[in-house]
Design an enzyme around this catalytic site. Structure first.
Site, PDB file in Angstrom:
ATOM      1  N   HIS A 263      76.018  51.891  -3.007  1.00 11.06           N
ATOM      2  CA  HIS A 263      76.591  52.763  -4.029  1.00 11.06           C
ATOM      3  C   HIS A 263      76.457  52.066  -5.385  1.00 11.06           C
ATOM      4  CE1 HIS A 263      79.017  55.693  -5.927  1.00 11.06           C
ATOM      5  NE2 HIS A 263      80.189  55.483  -5.361  1.00 11.06           N
ATOM      6  N   HIS A 302      67.874  59.503  -3.399  1.00 10.83           N
ATOM      7  CA  HIS A 302      69.274  59.844  -3.615  1.00 10.83           C
ATOM      8  C   HIS A 302      69.679  60.868  -2.580  1.00 10.83           C
ATOM      9  CE1 HIS A 302      72.927  61.149  -5.723  1.00 10.83           C
ATOM     10  NE2 HIS A 302      72.853  59.996  -6.344  1.00 10.83           N
ATOM     11  N   ASP A 358      70.062  53.960 -11.007  1.00 10.90           N
ATOM     12  CA  ASP A 358      70.085  52.502 -10.954  1.00 10.90           C
ATOM     13  C   ASP A 358      68.748  51.853 -11.237  1.00 10.90           C
ATOM     14  OD1 ASP A 358      72.788  52.124 -10.315  1.00 10.90           O
ATOM     15  OD2 ASP A 358      72.402  52.837  -8.294  1.00 10.90           O
TER      16      ASP A 358
HETATM   17  N1  CMC Z   1      62.562  53.633  -0.201  1.00 10.25           N
HETATM   18  C1  CMC Z   1      61.773  53.980   0.838  1.00 10.25           C
HETATM   19  N2  CMC Z   1      62.045  54.992   1.665  1.00 10.25           N
HETATM   20  C2  CMC Z   1      63.159  55.681   1.449  1.00 10.25           C
HETATM   21  C3  CMC Z   1      64.036  55.368   0.385  1.00 10.25           C
HETATM   22  C4  CMC Z   1      63.690  54.298  -0.455  1.00 10.25           C
HETATM   23  N3  CMC Z   1      64.464  53.956  -1.492  1.00 10.25           N
HETATM   24  N4  CMC Z   1      65.084  56.225   0.397  1.00 10.25           N
HETATM   25  C5  CMC Z   1      64.883  57.048   1.432  1.00 10.25           C
HETATM   26  N5  CMC Z   1      63.715  56.707   2.071  1.00 10.25           N
HETATM   27  C6  CMC Z   1      63.123  57.397   3.206  1.00 10.25           C
HETATM   28  C7  CMC Z   1      63.836  57.065   4.498  1.00 10.25           C
HETATM   29  O1  CMC Z   1      63.251  55.937   5.128  1.00 10.25           O
HETATM   30  C8  CMC Z   1      63.657  58.345   5.264  1.00 10.25           C
HETATM   31  O2  CMC Z   1      62.337  58.361   5.768  1.00 10.25           O
HETATM   32  P1  CMC Z   1      62.027  58.993   7.230  1.00 10.25           P
HETATM   33  O3  CMC Z   1      62.367  60.460   7.078  1.00 10.25           O
HETATM   34  O4  CMC Z   1      60.597  58.723   7.479  1.00 10.25           O
HETATM   35  O5  CMC Z   1      62.952  58.286   8.183  1.00 10.25           O
HETATM   36  C9  CMC Z   1      63.742  59.423   4.205  1.00 10.25           C
HETATM   37  O6  CMC Z   1      63.305  58.786   2.989  1.00 10.25           O
HETATM   38  C10 CMC Z   1      65.138  59.998   4.002  1.00 10.25           C
HETATM   39  O7  CMC Z   1      66.049  58.910   3.829  1.00 10.25           O
HETATM   40  P2  CMC Z   1      67.594  58.974   4.175  1.00 10.25           P
HETATM   41  O8  CMC Z   1      68.084  57.592   4.468  1.00 10.25           O
HETATM   42  O9  CMC Z   1      67.856  60.052   5.185  1.00 10.25           O
HETATM   43  O10 CMC Z   1      68.182  59.468   2.797  1.00 10.25           O
HETATM   44  P3  CMC Z   1      69.694  59.437   2.379  1.00 10.25           P
HETATM   45  O11 CMC Z   1      69.906  60.654   1.576  1.00 10.25           O
HETATM   46  O12 CMC Z   1      70.597  59.219   3.540  1.00 10.25           O
HETATM   47  O13 CMC Z   1      69.776  58.125   1.489  1.00 10.25           O
HETATM   48  C11 CMC Z   1      69.932  56.639  -0.319  1.00 10.25           C
HETATM   49  C12 CMC Z   1      69.967  58.114   0.126  1.00 10.25           C
HETATM   50  C13 CMC Z   1      70.304  56.548  -1.812  1.00 10.25           C
HETATM   51  C14 CMC Z   1      70.987  55.810   0.463  1.00 10.25           C
HETATM   52  C15 CMC Z   1      68.511  56.082  -0.055  1.00 10.25           C
HETATM   53  O14 CMC Z   1      67.559  56.850  -0.752  1.00 10.25           O
HETATM   54  C16 CMC Z   1      68.377  54.601  -0.417  1.00 10.25           C
HETATM   55  O15 CMC Z   1      68.688  53.734   0.398  1.00 10.25           O
HETATM   56  N6  CMC Z   1      67.880  54.287  -1.679  1.00 10.25           N
HETATM   57  C17 CMC Z   1      67.787  52.926  -2.119  1.00 10.25           C
HETATM   58  C18 CMC Z   1      69.146  52.421  -2.601  1.00 10.25           C
HETATM   59  C19 CMC Z   1      69.535  53.071  -3.920  1.00 10.25           C
HETATM   60  O16 CMC Z   1      68.750  53.152  -4.855  1.00 10.25           O
HETATM   61  N7  CMC Z   1      70.822  53.499  -3.998  1.00 10.25           N
HETATM   62  C20 CMC Z   1      71.380  54.074  -5.222  1.00 10.25           C
HETATM   63  C21 CMC Z   1      71.734  55.497  -5.063  1.00 10.25           C
HETATM   64  S1  CMC Z   1      72.122  56.254  -6.632  1.00 10.25           S
HETATM   65  C22 CMC Z   1      73.613  55.523  -7.110  1.00 10.25           C
HETATM   66  C23 CMC Z   1      74.807  56.306  -6.721  1.00 10.25           C
HETATM   67  O17 CMC Z   1      74.849  57.531  -6.976  1.00 10.25           O
HETATM   68  O18 CMC Z   1      75.741  55.665  -6.193  1.00 10.25           O
END
Ligand code: CMC
Length: 422
Positions: A263, A302, A358
């Protein structure tokens, strides 16, 4: 076509039509036909926990509005304190209201000497400033006995003003302690963001005047981080608040959630990632390794935005304004290259992964001299106004205590076996 859905229980053949209102369906209706059957929704990804009139977010279109005002216009024209007023009260203040609000906040920036001397200075010398901040926010509840009067409008307003006003003081105090520098008292001649920078960086000068471009940049970053509807920390605030915990204790729960690297800690992870990549030539290989499943591209993707995060666009512009003053952060070129490579790569395009808030904020903070440990703290300072707006909204709603259900997957009933027979 009716604006409704029909669900059928195939065990009994019983059907029920549920109206769709404001893009949602009421779970109370569902309960009529299916008592004891719960929605299994880990991470609450498809559950609207509340109705809210504070922020509007359209993740597909990349839109964010506070109380109806586009984030781009607020970042361009407003100030953080005006935005805080808007989030909390629903309308922009007129001149008189704004003057009073700024004066109220300014006159609550001091913290009780015991908070600093006995509490904050009791931490270990290398304590993480976010850990100190979380604890200090909770500790404040013990200093204000009227904090528990959450349905007394005057007492509620008082705690809101105190919390918004004291965040920069606590944040700077935590930093100064962690680097062994003496505490700097607030300078109430200074506006909110300038005062924060004075408390952060002042050494021996009688008055610290931060560069106006950097003050402006911090203020814009505060606006962009002020609210983001039902994110993890706001949900924590609402959850603790739903039990009628006082606002300091509820805000400490929210800040604890923001401490998590998924987060509020992602901007720190971005800086670490860019440092690890080291140079533009290594970007291609790094992206390849992410695609092969080795970690994630920090600052990308995101839960809600499936488009360019509108805050990231503004922050990218602010980065250039900051670098005019501080000199360019060498990590910028790597970040730009990484963004270009990822946005042209089918892996990221097909998953709709774009830069989030971020991606560029960390490199701005680093250029301004903030240590990476302070990044989540910088996020928490303005998010306090969003947390409080949601907390206050929740108390004015006919809200229930948050108490979700679970789908039990443990052992069936079994008989206790004495220890010598196991
Ligand atoms: N890099 C590479 N692959 C990714 C990434 C990433 N940053 N984010 C998602 N994916 C892939 C993930 O591996 C999955 O692929 P597959 O369908 O083949 O398994 C697909 O995209 C969907 O991912 P998810 O985990 O289901 O997506 P989510 O909505 O649960 O996760 C997230 C959102 C923010 C946790 C994730 O995108 C992430 O870990 N990003 C990096 C950390 C980051 O930048 N966080 C800040 C968020 S913004 C600040 C805030 O609002 O607090």
């Amino acid at each position: 076509m009716p604006d409704s859905i029909t669900i059928t229980d195939n065990r009994t053949g019983q059907s029920l039509e549920i109206p769709i209102r404001n893009g949602g369906v009421s779970s109370a209706e569902w309960q009529k036909i299916l008592p004891g059957i719960w929605f299994h929704d880990p991470g609450l990804t498809t559950t609207a926990m509340t109705e809210s009139a504070i922020s509007y977010l359209d993740g597909d279109a990349g839109i964010l509005r506070y109380r109806g005002y586009p984030i781009e216009q607020l970042a361009e024209e407003s100030t953080y304190l005006e935005v805080a007023y808007l989030l909390l009260k629903g309308e922009l203040p007129n001149e008189e209201q704004y003057k009073q609000w700024v004066s109220d906040i300014t006159h609550h920036t001091f913290i009780h000497e015991n908070v600093r001397k006995r509490f904050l200075e009791g931490f270990h010398y290398d304590a993480h400033p976010m850990g100190m901040l979380v604890s200090a926010i909770a500790a404040l509840s013990t200093f204000y006995l009227d904090a528990k009067e959450i349905y007394n409008p005057a007492a509620r307003e008082k705690q809101i003003v105190r919390l918004i006003a004291k965040m920069p003081t606590l944040a700077a105090a935590a930093h100064r302690f962690s680097v062994g520098m003496p505490f700097v008292y607030p300078d109430n001649e200074l506006p909110f963001a300038a005062n924060f920078l004075s408390m952060m960086w002042k050494v021996a000068e009688p008055h610290y005047s931060a560069n106006p471009a950097l003050v402006k940049a911090i203020d814009v970053l505060f606006i962009l981080h002020a609210d983001h509807e039902q994110n993890c920390s706001t949900t924590a605030m609402r959850t603790a608040g739903s039990a009628h915990a006082d606002p300091y204790s509820s805000a400490a729960a929210a800040a604890a959630s923001l401490y998590g690297p998924r987060h509020g800690g992602a901007n720190e992870a971005v800086v670490r990632m860019l440092t690890e990549i080291g140079s533009m030539e290594n970007v291609g290989d790094y992206v390849k390794s992410v695609k092969a499943g080795h970690g994630r591209l920090q600052g990308f993707g995101h839960r809600v935005y499936k488009n360019y995060d509108p805050r990231a666009r503004i922050i990218k512009r602010v980065a250039y304004e900051v670098f005019e003053v501080t000199g360019k952060n060498p990590l910028l070129d790597i970040a730009l290259k990484l963004e270009e490579v990822a946005l042209n790569d089918d892996y990221f395009v097909s998953r709709r992964l774009y830069p989030n808030v971020d991606f560029y904020s960390g490199i701005i903070y680093q250029a301004m001299g903030f240590p990476v440990d302070m990044f989540p703290v910088l996020f928490a300072i303005p998010r306090m106004s969003g947390w409080l707006a949601h907390w206050s909204e929740l108390l004015d709603q006919d809200s229930k205590i948050v108490r979700p259900r679970q789908v039990y997957s443990g052992a069936p009933e079994r008989k206790y076996v004495p220890i010598d027979q196991r």
